[in-house]
Design a protein around this motif. Structure first.
Motif, PDB file in Angstrom:
ATOM      1  N   ARG A  10       0.429  -1.242  -0.062  1.00  0.00           N
ATOM      2  CA  ARG A  10       0.028  -0.218   0.362  1.00  0.00           C
ATOM      3  C   ARG A  10       1.017   1.385  -0.366  1.00  0.00           C
ATOM      4  O   ARG A  10       0.479   1.673  -0.747  1.00  0.00           O
ATOM      5  N   SER A 105      -4.600   3.834  -4.400  1.00  0.00           N
ATOM      6  CA  SER A 105      -4.041   3.898  -3.761  1.00  0.00           C
ATOM      7  C   SER A 105      -4.429   5.678  -2.681  1.00  0.00           C
ATOM      8  O   SER A 105      -3.733   6.040  -1.689  1.00  0.00           O
ATOM      9  N   ARG A 108     -11.777   6.068  -2.723  1.00  0.00           N
ATOM     10  CA  ARG A 108     -12.351   5.146  -3.179  1.00  0.00           C
ATOM     11  C   ARG A 108     -12.633   4.366  -4.557  1.00  0.00           C
ATOM     12  O   ARG A 108     -13.211   5.258  -5.275  1.00  0.00           O
ATOM     13  N   GLU A 126     -11.635   0.004  -1.049  1.00  0.00           N
ATOM     14  CA  GLU A 126     -11.652   1.163   0.097  1.00  0.00           C
ATOM     15  C   GLU A 126     -10.360   0.952   0.635  1.00  0.00           C
ATOM     16  O   GLU A 126     -10.307   0.043   1.217  1.00  0.00           O
ATOM     17  N   ASP A 127      -9.719   2.208   1.180  1.00  0.00           N
ATOM     18  CA  ASP A 127      -8.206   1.555   1.183  1.00  0.00           C
ATOM     19  C   ASP A 127      -7.141   0.760   1.571  1.00  0.00           C
ATOM     20  O   ASP A 127      -6.541  -0.094   1.862  1.00  0.00           O
ATOM     21  N   ASN A 152      -6.979   9.780   1.950  1.00  0.00           N
ATOM     22  CA  ASN A 152      -6.198   9.710   2.914  1.00  0.00           C
ATOM     23  C   ASN A 152      -4.862  10.198   2.694  1.00  0.00           C
ATOM     24  O   ASN A 152      -4.058   9.726   2.963  1.00  0.00           O
TER      25      ASN A 152
END
Length: 595
Positions: A10, A105, A108, A126-127, A152
């Motif tokens: 990630r 990354s 969404r 998501e995430d 994020n």
């Protein structure tokens, strides 16, 4: 204890996103290119809040099966290439397998897709984690929705520009995608308002009208050339349609929009002397070549490419552009912006029955660039389109502007700019292809240069020597090329030093061009110089024989046309039927241009 650790997937994707996802327009580009690779013929783009809230792309491509819908978001997962051999012969727009993972990354994502003869399938992330999947109702193709961009990574939001800038960037990217894919129907909807739409009918005239407006089609030049199996097709707007920035010069290689300074500059050089300084053309160049001859794996955004022989490509592009511009007449500018602010539609008018608006019809005659009394001989081997219409001399205004008239209206010619163009082409022909023959100087010559200039010459002595300039130990000039007169040496050295400071090399073509401009300006008629009727006739005759009679070497106009329509309107003699005739005439000309 080891301090080096491998990043988790990630974090690596978020770092990669900094290269791929600069702004919402970057996501539009990547998603639409994926749709095109999926053989879509219709793509609809929906934007909310300039892409920060939502970017949705819907296509009618071949779609994906359930397994591929999940694999598509894995880093370096791609259906485009499989081996090193494929990497050298890339024919698709995407191939790196980084875009979707990078976009995921920092947002969404919901993906819906359906293949022929199968039911629809969706995945929601998501995430960077799969949070939902299942069947869905959908037409054949793919729909991908990107929500909450940079939710994020709030630090990235600081670099998002104004609402106007982001909207403009999205529209500009849409235009590039449309121009590179004329067979694909595209639409762009921003905040539930249809902003732009193309028809996908492979008609570039229609496409350019939708992107740039009707004005671009006026005097549009189209050329198709081929050399060494490289095909080049160009759409060149008239020099009268110029821009303050280079952004309207578009380059496409094998259907891919690219940015390349060298090729862009070659187009600008092709327009040399047709445009004023700091003005740039509107041009589209479509290049088709074997994928082996270029490397598109240079940058994650795939906007940069490397060519096997870029210098040869630049040379031919400049040559093709210049030849195309020289090969036909251009419309003489009609600059009456101050007068045009006045409107007289509601004023009483007087009808002048003799007024019939129409276009100038140009005829062909021979081309002879030798300026002497025998230059009027016509030969069938050298036909030329008359670039300046026939007219009769009326008088002189302000001691500078020569006035002429014909049935189309009045023409004003700047006597200094006109002779400057004549002299420039003469001098450039004389010194444009010189043989480097060295002339030894009887006495060495001191140059009025600073210590910094002298040090620059010392560091590039070989460059100066190749052009015939030699210096003694005291840095005094002892020889120079014969195509330069002694009085031109200071100007030449000054231009060469400037090129070394800016480009670290001496370009002989630029040097000679600057010398030709300087000599032509100094040798030309000045403003307020009184000319006899014979001198005026000779000047106009010479101007007719130049390759580009419309502008001086610096891009300023030599001739301005004031039409009968404009004159009649100033005197409030325009009536509705005259405007109708003019409108019909313009529509007829546009139809002929498209055909």
């Amino acid at each position: 204890m080891s301090i080096i650790k491998q990043m988790d997937e990630r974090l690596a994707n978020m770092i990669a996103a900094g290269e791929v996802v600069e702004r919402p327009a970057s996501i539009v580009k990547e998603l639409v290119e994926n749709s095109i690779d999926a053989k879509a013929t219709e793509i609809n783009i929906f934007i909310k809040e300039n892409g920060l809230k939502e970017i949705r792309v819907v296509d009618n491509g071949i779609g994906m099966d359930n397994e591929d819908a999940k694999k598509a978001f894995l880093r370096h997962a791609t259906s485009k290439i499989k081996t090193e051999f494929d990497l050298e012969r890339i024919r698709t727009l995407g191939f790196r397998g980084e875009a979707l993972a990078a976009i995921l990354s920092v947002s969404r994502i919901t993906l819906k897709t359906r293949q022929s003869n199968s039911e629809g399938f969706f995945v929601r992330y998501e995430d960077s984690k799969l949070i939902d999947e299942g069947t869905t109702s959908l037409n054949e193709g793919t729909e991908i929705t990107v929500n909450d961009l940079f939710y994020n990574t709030p630090a990235r939001l600081k670099y998002i520009k104004s609402e106007f800038s982001e909207r403009a960037a999205i529209i500009d990217m849409f235009d590039r995608l449309a121009l590179s894919n004329p067979t694909v129907r595209l639409s762009l909807t921003i905040d539930e308002k249809l902003v732009k739409e193309t028809y996908g009918n492979n008609d570039y005239y229609s496409l350019m009208r939708q992107v740039y407006g009707n004005n671009v089609l006026k005097d549009l030049i189209v050329f198709e050339k081929e050399f060494q199996k490289i095909k080049i097709k160009g759409y060149l707007a008239s020099p009268s349609v110029s821009r303050a920035r280079k952004k309207d010069i578009s380059l496409f290689v094998n259907g891919r929009y690219i940015m390349n300074y060298g090729l862009t500059q070659s187009i600008i050089d092709g327009y040399h002397s047709f445009l004023m300084v700091n003005r740039y053309p509107l041009a589209i160049l479509l290049i088709e070549m074997d994928p082996v001859l270029l490397d598109v794996n240079v940058h994650p955004q795939k906007l940069e490419v490397k060519f096997a022989n870029e210098s040869l490509l630049k040379y031919h592009i400049e040559l093709f552009v210049k030849e195309s511009l020289m090969s036909r007449p251009h419309e003489i500018p009609q600059n009456l912006s101050i007068i045009k602010r006045q409107e007289y539609e509601n004023e009483p008018v007087t009808i002048n029955e003799s007024f019939i608006p129409r276009k100038e019809t140009y005829v062909k005659e021979s081309l002879d660039f030798v300026y002497n009394d025998n230059s009027n001989k016509q030969t069938e081997e050298q036909p030329e389109i008359k670039k300046i219409p026939d007219f009769s001399y009326v008088g002189t205004f302000a001691g500078t502007y020569l006035l002429f008239q014909n049935e189309q209206g009045m023409y004003m010619i700047d006597q200094h700019a006109a002779e400057e163009r004549v002299n420039y082409e003469y001098y450039f022909d004389v010194i444009g292809n010189p043989k480097i023959v060295i002339k030894e100087m009887f006495l060495s010559r001191n140059l009025e240069l600073t210590n910094e200039d002298l040090n620059l010459i010392k560091n590039h002595l070989n460059d100066f020597k190749e052009l015939g300039f030699n210096f003694n130990e005291k840095m005094q000039l002892i020889s120079h090329p014969t195509f330069l007169l002694d009085k031109d040496l200071d100007d030449a050295i000054s231009v060469m030093l400037q090129m070394l400071e800016e480009k670290n090399q001496i370009d002989l073509k630029i040097l000679l061009d600057n010398l030709a401009k300087s000599k032509s300006c100094k040798a030309s008629i000045k403003a307020n110089d009184t000319l006899s009727r014979k001198e005026i006739d000779v000047l106009i005759e010479k101007l007719r024989k130049t390759k580009n009679p419309y502008t001086c070497p610096h891009g300023r106009p030599t001739i301005i046309h004031l039409t009968y329509y404009e004159i009649e309107r100033m005197f409030r003699r325009v009536v509705w039927w005259k405007k109708l005739l003019l409108l019909l005439d313009q529509l007829h000309q546009e139809k002929r241009c498209i055909q």
